[in-house]
Write a protein that holds these residues in place. Sequence first.
Motif, PDB file in Angstrom:
ATOM      1  N   LEU A  13      65.650 -29.087  -0.263  1.00  0.00           N
ATOM      2  CA  LEU A  13      64.940 -29.175   1.005  1.00  0.00           C
ATOM      3  C   LEU A  13      64.990 -27.857   1.760  1.00  0.00           C
ATOM      4  O   LEU A  13      65.985 -27.125   1.698  1.00  0.00           O
ATOM      5  N   ASP A  14      63.940 -27.573   2.478  1.00  0.00           N
ATOM      6  CA  ASP A  14      63.995 -26.509   3.467  1.00  0.00           C
ATOM      7  C   ASP A  14      65.091 -26.863   4.477  1.00  0.00           C
ATOM      8  O   ASP A  14      65.246 -28.025   4.877  1.00  0.00           O
TER       9      ASP A  14
ATOM     10  N   THR B  61      64.044 -28.791   7.596  1.00  0.00           N
ATOM     11  CA  THR B  61      63.665 -30.165   7.272  1.00  0.00           C
ATOM     12  C   THR B  61      64.908 -31.025   7.074  1.00  0.00           C
ATOM     13  O   THR B  61      64.975 -32.173   7.524  1.00  0.00           O
TER      14      THR B  61
ATOM     15  N   TYR C 188      58.707 -33.568  -0.423  1.00  0.00           N
ATOM     16  CA  TYR C 188      59.339 -32.292  -0.722  1.00  0.00           C
ATOM     17  C   TYR C 188      60.152 -32.295  -2.006  1.00  0.00           C
ATOM     18  O   TYR C 188      60.333 -31.242  -2.632  1.00  0.00           O
ATOM     19  N   VAL C 189      60.674 -33.462  -2.405  1.00  0.00           N
ATOM     20  CA  VAL C 189      61.616 -33.469  -3.540  1.00  0.00           C
ATOM     21  C   VAL C 189      61.261 -34.446  -4.661  1.00  0.00           C
ATOM     22  O   VAL C 189      61.617 -34.220  -5.820  1.00  0.00           O
TER      23      VAL C 189
ATOM     24  N   THR D  44      59.310 -33.212  -7.763  1.00  0.00           N
ATOM     25  CA  THR D  44      59.766 -31.946  -8.353  1.00  0.00           C
ATOM     26  C   THR D  44      60.938 -32.154  -9.304  1.00  0.00           C
ATOM     27  O   THR D  44      61.021 -31.512 -10.335  1.00  0.00           O
TER      28      THR D  44
END
Length: 327
Positions: free
Chosen positions: A242-243, A246, A322-323, A326
């Motif tokens: 994660l950023d 975020t 976001y994850v 991926t």
Amino acid sequence: MKYRELGRTGWKVSEISFGCWAIGGTWGDVNDKESISALHRALDLGVNFFDTADVYGDGRSERLLAKLRKERREQFYVATKAGRRLDPHIAAGYNRQNLNAFVERSLKNLETESLDLLQLHCPPTEVFYMPEVFGILDDMVRAGKIQYYGVSVEKVEEALKAIEFPQVQSIQIIFNIFRQRPAELFFPEAQRRQVGILARVPLASGLLTGKFSRYSKFAADDHRTFNRNGESFDRGETFSGLDYETGLQAVDNLRPLLPAGQTLTQMALRWILMFPAVTCAIPGAKRPRQAEENISAVDLPPLSASNMATIKNIYDQFLRPYVHYTW
């Protein structure tokens, strides 16, 4: 402490175990005296499983575990890893000569004649389609160099492929409130095949302790400084991919769920233990008090169905894009 069976090994390992990445290096300042005190405290509280790797501090954490074995009478298990010493880290490097050399080095660092559990250390995806690599591990078991073997993976697909090999006893995979995908596909299949699951990076590189802010600073040699975009290894290893901002926002959304007197660290670890497919979580600890906080999660009551649903909703709304696709 409570214990769960690890794969088909016959071992019963502590639900909260001890990850030794932080006491090896790349997590800022670390003091060996404090580290060994944290290891002792973990043993005092019933931990009997320690996860390390040959690259953690170039063998530093392996050597600390050897010291721990000399100083204590209790039996405990040590899982180490091999493969990330390769430079470049490519599939072709997972050959008999290199793996034998890595194992011999870990045997020396740990001052033992046989490794309890050897894990391939996040190998390239291609390795999971190279049965000869797993044949080499089978030969090591027959030779008595290792007792059992498993794999540490980056992706769910790698985990699913790894457990097709019949002697894989454990999969180490990132699983925490910020990385929930393994529970959907992988956990049921691992249970069906009686494969142990080691939940690594359970606190999302410390984000899930709730102790960081946008003003927090990390040392130059801390992966939370130098690997935020995957500059040195997989980006998913740092803050679970994660950023940072975020992640902080997600933590703020979790805080209202905390039961009275409970820390976010404890709730995050207790959340992992709500999944019976998980053998253990392996948070790190540099100091005894950190080990105590981690281990205390086993004594907490189960999270409520309402809180579990809310945590899932936070993941689905704010983190999944976001994850989830991926890793």
